[in-house]
Design a protein around this motif. Sequence first.
Motif, PDB file in Angstrom:
ATOM      1  N   GLN A 116     100.909 -27.705  74.744  1.00  0.00           N
ATOM      2  CA  GLN A 116      99.454 -27.564  74.727  1.00  0.00           C
ATOM      3  C   GLN A 116      98.896 -27.299  73.337  1.00  0.00           C
ATOM      4  N   GLY A 117      99.730 -26.987  72.376  1.00  0.00           N
ATOM      5  CA  GLY A 117      99.252 -26.732  71.024  1.00  0.00           C
ATOM      6  C   GLY A 117      99.010 -25.260  70.756  1.00  0.00           C
ATOM      7  N   THR A 118      99.224 -24.879  69.508  1.00  0.00           N
ATOM      8  CA  THR A 118      98.950 -23.517  69.069  1.00  0.00           C
ATOM      9  C   THR A 118      98.274 -23.590  67.708  1.00  0.00           C
ATOM     10  N   GLN A 119      97.215 -22.817  67.533  1.00  0.00           N
ATOM     11  CA  GLN A 119      96.393 -22.898  66.331  1.00  0.00           C
ATOM     12  C   GLN A 119      97.030 -22.109  65.184  1.00  0.00           C
ATOM     13  N   VAL A 120      97.129 -22.759  64.041  1.00  0.00           N
ATOM     14  CA  VAL A 120      97.559 -22.101  62.807  1.00  0.00           C
ATOM     15  C   VAL A 120      96.412 -22.208  61.811  1.00  0.00           C
ATOM     16  N   THR A 121      95.976 -21.079  61.305  1.00  0.00           N
ATOM     17  CA  THR A 121      94.898 -21.040  60.325  1.00  0.00           C
ATOM     18  C   THR A 121      95.382 -20.297  59.085  1.00  0.00           C
ATOM     19  N   VAL A 122      95.300 -20.973  57.949  1.00  0.00           N
ATOM     20  CA  VAL A 122      95.739 -20.384  56.683  1.00  0.00           C
ATOM     21  C   VAL A 122      94.514 -20.183  55.809  1.00  0.00           C
ATOM     22  N   SER A 123      94.249 -18.944  55.462  1.00  0.00           N
ATOM     23  CA  SER A 123      93.082 -18.642  54.633  1.00  0.00           C
ATOM     24  C   SER A 123      93.472 -18.607  53.158  1.00  0.00           C
ATOM     25  N   SER A 124      92.523 -18.990  52.332  1.00  0.00           N
ATOM     26  CA  SER A 124      92.799 -19.024  50.882  1.00  0.00           C
ATOM     27  C   SER A 124      92.466 -17.706  50.216  1.00  0.00           C
TER      28      SER A 124
END
Length: 124
Positions: A116-124
């Motif tokens: 189903q997908g999993t969210q990865v968010t990388v902040s700068s």
Amino acid sequence: VQLQASGGGLVQAGGSLRLSCAASGRTFSSYVMGWFRQAPGKEREFVAAISWSGSSTYYAGSVKGRFTISRDNAKNTVYLQMNSLKPEDTAVYYCAAKTIGTVVADSRYEYDYWGQGTQVTVSS
């Protein structure tokens, strides 16, 4: 085959995450497994794949040297260790199973089952 991805989250650039994908079914150990990702407005792209035994792996050029795919057939689980994360790694990450053939593939059209997908968010 049912696939359940987990482990996504928010991380700062340079950080690490480990994604997991748990699979149902007694024939997991015979499948090639892959990870793909899709950023907003972009097509789903290949990240990494691993052979049924784990002896062969293949990576997209953009993640090679930073990401590591592995599997534990006793636990019906495939992993994606992501190090040195960059903002451009931000995407929904999907695991997928290729149930026909043993060749490690980078085309999403060769994979039959998707998590189903999993969210990865990388902040700068």
